[in-house]
Design a protein around this motif. Sequence first.
Motif, PDB file in Angstrom:
ATOM      1  N   LEU A 205       0.833  -1.200   0.000  1.00  0.00           N
ATOM      2  CA  LEU A 205       0.000   0.000   0.000  1.00  0.00           C
ATOM      3  C   LEU A 205       0.869   1.252   0.000  1.00  0.00           C
ATOM      4  O   LEU A 205       0.625   2.199  -0.767  1.00  0.00           O
ATOM      5  CB  LEU A 205      -0.916  -0.006   1.219  1.00  0.00           C
ATOM      6  CG  LEU A 205      -1.784   1.239   1.437  1.00  0.00           C
ATOM      7  CD1 LEU A 205      -2.703   1.469   0.247  1.00  0.00           C
ATOM      8  CD2 LEU A 205      -2.589   1.113   2.732  1.00  0.00           C
ATOM      9  N   ILE A 206       1.885   1.287   0.842  1.00  0.00           N
ATOM     10  CA  ILE A 206       2.771   2.452   0.908  1.00  0.00           C
ATOM     11  C   ILE A 206       3.461   2.670  -0.434  1.00  0.00           C
ATOM     12  O   ILE A 206       3.554   3.800  -0.934  1.00  0.00           O
ATOM     13  CB  ILE A 206       3.817   2.278   2.022  1.00  0.00           C
ATOM     14  CG1 ILE A 206       3.139   2.332   3.402  1.00  0.00           C
ATOM     15  CG2 ILE A 206       4.899   3.344   1.926  1.00  0.00           C
ATOM     16  CD1 ILE A 206       4.075   2.038   4.547  1.00  0.00           C
ATOM     17  N   SER A 207       3.919   1.591  -1.039  1.00  0.00           N
ATOM     18  CA  SER A 207       4.608   1.697  -2.317  1.00  0.00           C
ATOM     19  C   SER A 207       3.704   2.288  -3.393  1.00  0.00           C
ATOM     20  O   SER A 207       4.123   3.185  -4.150  1.00  0.00           O
ATOM     21  CB  SER A 207       5.099   0.308  -2.746  1.00  0.00           C
ATOM     22  OG  SER A 207       5.715   0.362  -4.014  1.00  0.00           O
ATOM     23  N   ASP A 208       2.458   1.822  -3.449  1.00  0.00           N
ATOM     24  CA  ASP A 208       1.538   2.307  -4.490  1.00  0.00           C
ATOM     25  C   ASP A 208       1.090   3.741  -4.232  1.00  0.00           C
ATOM     26  O   ASP A 208       0.951   4.535  -5.167  1.00  0.00           O
ATOM     27  CB  ASP A 208       0.316   1.382  -4.572  1.00  0.00           C
ATOM     28  CG  ASP A 208       0.655   0.066  -5.265  1.00  0.00           C
ATOM     29  OD1 ASP A 208       1.780  -0.054  -5.779  1.00  0.00           O
ATOM     30  OD2 ASP A 208      -0.200  -0.836  -5.287  1.00  0.00           O
ATOM     31  N   VAL A 209       0.842   4.073  -2.965  1.00  0.00           N
ATOM     32  CA  VAL A 209       0.459   5.454  -2.648  1.00  0.00           C
ATOM     33  C   VAL A 209       1.618   6.401  -2.945  1.00  0.00           C
ATOM     34  O   VAL A 209       1.426   7.484  -3.516  1.00  0.00           O
ATOM     35  CB  VAL A 209       0.023   5.575  -1.172  1.00  0.00           C
ATOM     36  CG1 VAL A 209      -0.158   7.044  -0.785  1.00  0.00           C
ATOM     37  CG2 VAL A 209      -1.275   4.820  -0.924  1.00  0.00           C
ATOM     38  N   GLN A 210       2.827   6.004  -2.595  1.00  0.00           N
ATOM     39  CA  GLN A 210       3.986   6.858  -2.848  1.00  0.00           C
ATOM     40  C   GLN A 210       4.204   7.058  -4.350  1.00  0.00           C
ATOM     41  O   GLN A 210       4.582   8.153  -4.795  1.00  0.00           O
ATOM     42  CB  GLN A 210       5.241   6.252  -2.211  1.00  0.00           C
ATOM     43  CG  GLN A 210       6.462   7.144  -2.315  1.00  0.00           C
ATOM     44  CD  GLN A 210       7.571   6.720  -1.378  1.00  0.00           C
ATOM     45  OE1 GLN A 210       7.320   6.238  -0.287  1.00  0.00           O
ATOM     46  NE2 GLN A 210       8.813   6.883  -1.818  1.00  0.00           N
ATOM     47  N   ALA A 211       3.935   6.015  -5.123  1.00  0.00           N
ATOM     48  CA  ALA A 211       4.057   6.147  -6.578  1.00  0.00           C
ATOM     49  C   ALA A 211       3.046   7.163  -7.114  1.00  0.00           C
ATOM     50  O   ALA A 211       3.373   7.979  -7.995  1.00  0.00           O
ATOM     51  CB  ALA A 211       3.852   4.788  -7.247  1.00  0.00           C
ATOM     52  N   ALA A 212       1.824   7.130  -6.585  1.00  0.00           N
ATOM     53  CA  ALA A 212       0.795   8.083  -7.000  1.00  0.00           C
ATOM     54  C   ALA A 212       1.169   9.504  -6.580  1.00  0.00           C
ATOM     55  O   ALA A 212       0.978  10.464  -7.339  1.00  0.00           O
ATOM     56  CB  ALA A 212      -0.553   7.690  -6.403  1.00  0.00           C
ATOM     57  N   VAL A 213       1.707   9.655  -5.376  1.00  0.00           N
ATOM     58  CA  VAL A 213       2.137  10.971  -4.889  1.00  0.00           C
ATOM     59  C   VAL A 213       3.254  11.527  -5.774  1.00  0.00           C
ATOM     60  O   VAL A 213       3.235  12.704  -6.164  1.00  0.00           O
ATOM     61  CB  VAL A 213       2.609  10.868  -3.422  1.00  0.00           C
ATOM     62  CG1 VAL A 213       3.331  12.157  -2.999  1.00  0.00           C
ATOM     63  CG2 VAL A 213       1.441  10.591  -2.492  1.00  0.00           C
ATOM     64  N   VAL A 241      -5.379   8.623  -8.879  1.00  0.00           N
ATOM     65  CA  VAL A 241      -4.301   7.864  -9.522  1.00  0.00           C
ATOM     66  C   VAL A 241      -4.105   6.526  -8.814  1.00  0.00           C
ATOM     67  O   VAL A 241      -3.973   5.471  -9.452  1.00  0.00           O
ATOM     68  CB  VAL A 241      -2.989   8.674  -9.518  1.00  0.00           C
ATOM     69  CG1 VAL A 241      -1.809   7.807  -9.975  1.00  0.00           C
ATOM     70  CG2 VAL A 241      -3.123   9.899 -10.403  1.00  0.00           C
ATOM     71  N   PHE A 242      -4.107   6.555  -7.508  1.00  0.00           N
ATOM     72  CA  PHE A 242      -3.900   5.324  -6.732  1.00  0.00           C
ATOM     73  C   PHE A 242      -5.035   4.330  -6.937  1.00  0.00           C
ATOM     74  O   PHE A 242      -4.806   3.144  -7.206  1.00  0.00           O
ATOM     75  CB  PHE A 242      -3.767   5.667  -5.247  1.00  0.00           C
ATOM     76  CG  PHE A 242      -3.940   4.481  -4.338  1.00  0.00           C
ATOM     77  CD1 PHE A 242      -3.004   3.462  -4.326  1.00  0.00           C
ATOM     78  CD2 PHE A 242      -5.048   4.380  -3.512  1.00  0.00           C
ATOM     79  CE1 PHE A 242      -3.166   2.354  -3.502  1.00  0.00           C
ATOM     80  CE2 PHE A 242      -5.224   3.284  -2.687  1.00  0.00           C
ATOM     81  CZ  PHE A 242      -4.276   2.277  -2.681  1.00  0.00           C
ATOM     82  N   MET A 243      -6.280   4.786  -6.819  1.00  0.00           N
ATOM     83  CA  MET A 243      -7.436   3.884  -6.900  1.00  0.00           C
ATOM     84  C   MET A 243      -7.631   3.326  -8.303  1.00  0.00           C
ATOM     85  O   MET A 243      -8.171   2.225  -8.466  1.00  0.00           O
ATOM     86  CB  MET A 243      -8.695   4.611  -6.445  1.00  0.00           C
ATOM     87  CG  MET A 243      -8.703   5.024  -4.986  1.00  0.00           C
ATOM     88  SD  MET A 243      -8.833   3.612  -3.846  1.00  0.00           S
ATOM     89  CE  MET A 243     -10.606   3.312  -3.884  1.00  0.00           C
ATOM     90  N   SER A 244      -7.216   4.077  -9.310  1.00  0.00           N
ATOM     91  CA  SER A 244      -7.442   3.639 -10.689  1.00  0.00           C
ATOM     92  C   SER A 244      -6.286   2.823 -11.249  1.00  0.00           C
ATOM     93  O   SER A 244      -6.374   2.301 -12.358  1.00  0.00           O
ATOM     94  CB  SER A 244      -7.698   4.850 -11.594  1.00  0.00           C
ATOM     95  OG  SER A 244      -6.570   5.716 -11.606  1.00  0.00           O
ATOM     96  N   SER A 245      -5.206   2.726 -10.519  1.00  0.00           N
ATOM     97  CA  SER A 245      -4.062   1.943 -10.998  1.00  0.00           C
ATOM     98  C   SER A 245      -4.318   0.459 -10.749  1.00  0.00           C
ATOM     99  O   SER A 245      -5.020   0.077  -9.817  1.00  0.00           O
ATOM    100  CB  SER A 245      -2.779   2.383 -10.289  1.00  0.00           C
ATOM    101  OG  SER A 245      -2.870   2.096  -8.898  1.00  0.00           O
ATOM    102  N   GLY A 246      -3.748  -0.383 -11.601  1.00  0.00           N
ATOM    103  CA  GLY A 246      -3.922  -1.819 -11.417  1.00  0.00           C
ATOM    104  C   GLY A 246      -5.290  -2.299 -11.853  1.00  0.00           C
ATOM    105  O   GLY A 246      -6.052  -1.584 -12.510  1.00  0.00           O
ATOM    106  N   SER A 247      -5.618  -3.513 -11.446  1.00  0.00           N
ATOM    107  CA  SER A 247      -6.893  -4.111 -11.820  1.00  0.00           C
ATOM    108  C   SER A 247      -8.022  -3.505 -10.995  1.00  0.00           C
ATOM    109  O   SER A 247      -7.776  -2.907  -9.936  1.00  0.00           O
ATOM    110  CB  SER A 247      -6.844  -5.620 -11.583  1.00  0.00           C
ATOM    111  OG  SER A 247      -6.587  -5.896 -10.215  1.00  0.00           O
ATOM    112  N   PRO A 248      -9.256  -3.640 -11.461  1.00  0.00           N
ATOM    113  CA  PRO A 248     -10.392  -3.122 -10.674  1.00  0.00           C
ATOM    114  C   PRO A 248     -10.406  -3.741  -9.273  1.00  0.00           C
ATOM    115  O   PRO A 248     -10.177  -4.931  -9.113  1.00  0.00           O
ATOM    116  CB  PRO A 248     -11.612  -3.567 -11.494  1.00  0.00           C
ATOM    117  CG  PRO A 248     -11.095  -3.725 -12.883  1.00  0.00           C
ATOM    118  CD  PRO A 248      -9.682  -4.203 -12.750  1.00  0.00           C
ATOM    119  N   HIS A 249     -10.642  -2.908  -8.295  1.00  0.00           N
ATOM    120  CA  HIS A 249     -10.708  -3.336  -6.887  1.00  0.00           C
ATOM    121  C   HIS A 249      -9.389  -3.944  -6.395  1.00  0.00           C
ATOM    122  O   HIS A 249      -9.373  -4.748  -5.473  1.00  0.00           O
ATOM    123  CB  HIS A 249     -11.840  -4.345  -6.666  1.00  0.00           C
ATOM    124  CG  HIS A 249     -13.190  -3.828  -7.076  1.00  0.00           C
ATOM    125  ND1 HIS A 249     -13.850  -4.314  -8.170  1.00  0.00           N
ATOM    126  CD2 HIS A 249     -13.983  -2.871  -6.555  1.00  0.00           C
ATOM    127  CE1 HIS A 249     -15.008  -3.688  -8.306  1.00  0.00           C
ATOM    128  NE2 HIS A 249     -15.102  -2.803  -7.344  1.00  0.00           N
TER     129      HIS A 249
END
Length: 377
Positions: A205-213, A241-249
């Motif tokens: 989670l931290i990695s993906d949020v930081q990527a979005a930031v 950006v964070f919620m829409s990255s990757g597969s749905p949900h």
Amino acid sequence: MVSTSIASRAMDFVRGFWRKHRRRIFVTAGCVGSGYLLYKLYNAHTRRLAVLEQELAIDRESEEIIKTQMKAHFENIQMIADTTTLSHAMQYLSDRIREEIDVSNVMESLNKGKGTLPPSEKLQLWDKLKILSFTRMVLSLWSVTMLSLYIRVQVNILGRHLYIDTARGLGSSHLLEDLDLIDRDDEQKFLASADFLSTNGMPGLISDVQAAVTEVLKGKQLRDVYTASVLQETVMQILDVFMSSGSPHHWVDYLMTPQETRIGPNPSDNLKEVSSSDVTVTKFDQLMVEAREVLTSTEFTNIVEISLKSFITAFVDEMETREGLGMGMPLAKLLPRIEGMIPTMTTEPGRNRFLQLIRDQPEVQLFFTLLYSSMPQ
């Protein structure tokens, strides 16, 4: 002879009377018979109506008892979510975020290096602080919102199962408070799974949020002026950006064990698939499947959007009030103030106004009322 004559005349009279009035006699007899039959039918119908009304009255009374019990049970479930389960999980979450994203070293280096740090190194530290501060803010905001909603999903699913299991065993008119027919180990395991976010889910989670930031703040300068509306828009962009990255949900896997590692890849087919295999389906497995189906539903996605927006708005409003953000301030000056506000996001539920705001949203209340009352039986 006289008596015979009298009898003969009487018979003639009767025959004459019959021939003359037999139609009237038939009509009269028919009316009398029909009236008697109608009376008997009416009397039987009246008795049946009385019995039916009595049964309906009993049913209405039973329904009122059930409604009262379910309302009390539902309210108790919500109280448990706030005072017990969420309180523990929130403390653990707060500790984990503080451990995983520590900006104190960066701020200390900046303070100690005033006037001595080379410009390039100073700029590098400020950029690091910018990314870490926004990451910690967005991470806290998202985690607190999702954890509170997920735990409420858990306790409402579990509460509904407990109520139905108990009612099946005892009848709906019995008191349910002191009974627990669901397996205690599965119940505790299900509730304990709320800590998955703070343990297994946190690194990814931290990695993906930081990527979005990093993506959203790319090119943002420390001298750029941030008003309340700019800050709110920036946070919303990061979350989008964070919620829409990757597969749905994809974000559901931060909250609970990924489905394919526990039972199978298709939530709706899991129980059917496992039932025909050698794997034992526990109550815990059933509860987790139900929870995932709720989290991936369109209705829950809508609740998440409403909750996140209300949280962001309230947070920015408080920043505006407490830190004077109304007139705007440079990003470099804003970052320490963000750090000072973050602990208010993860404070315990009884003092966390952001959690209370989410809980009191009419759409959120309606969602969990429907979730509790319409759980498959």
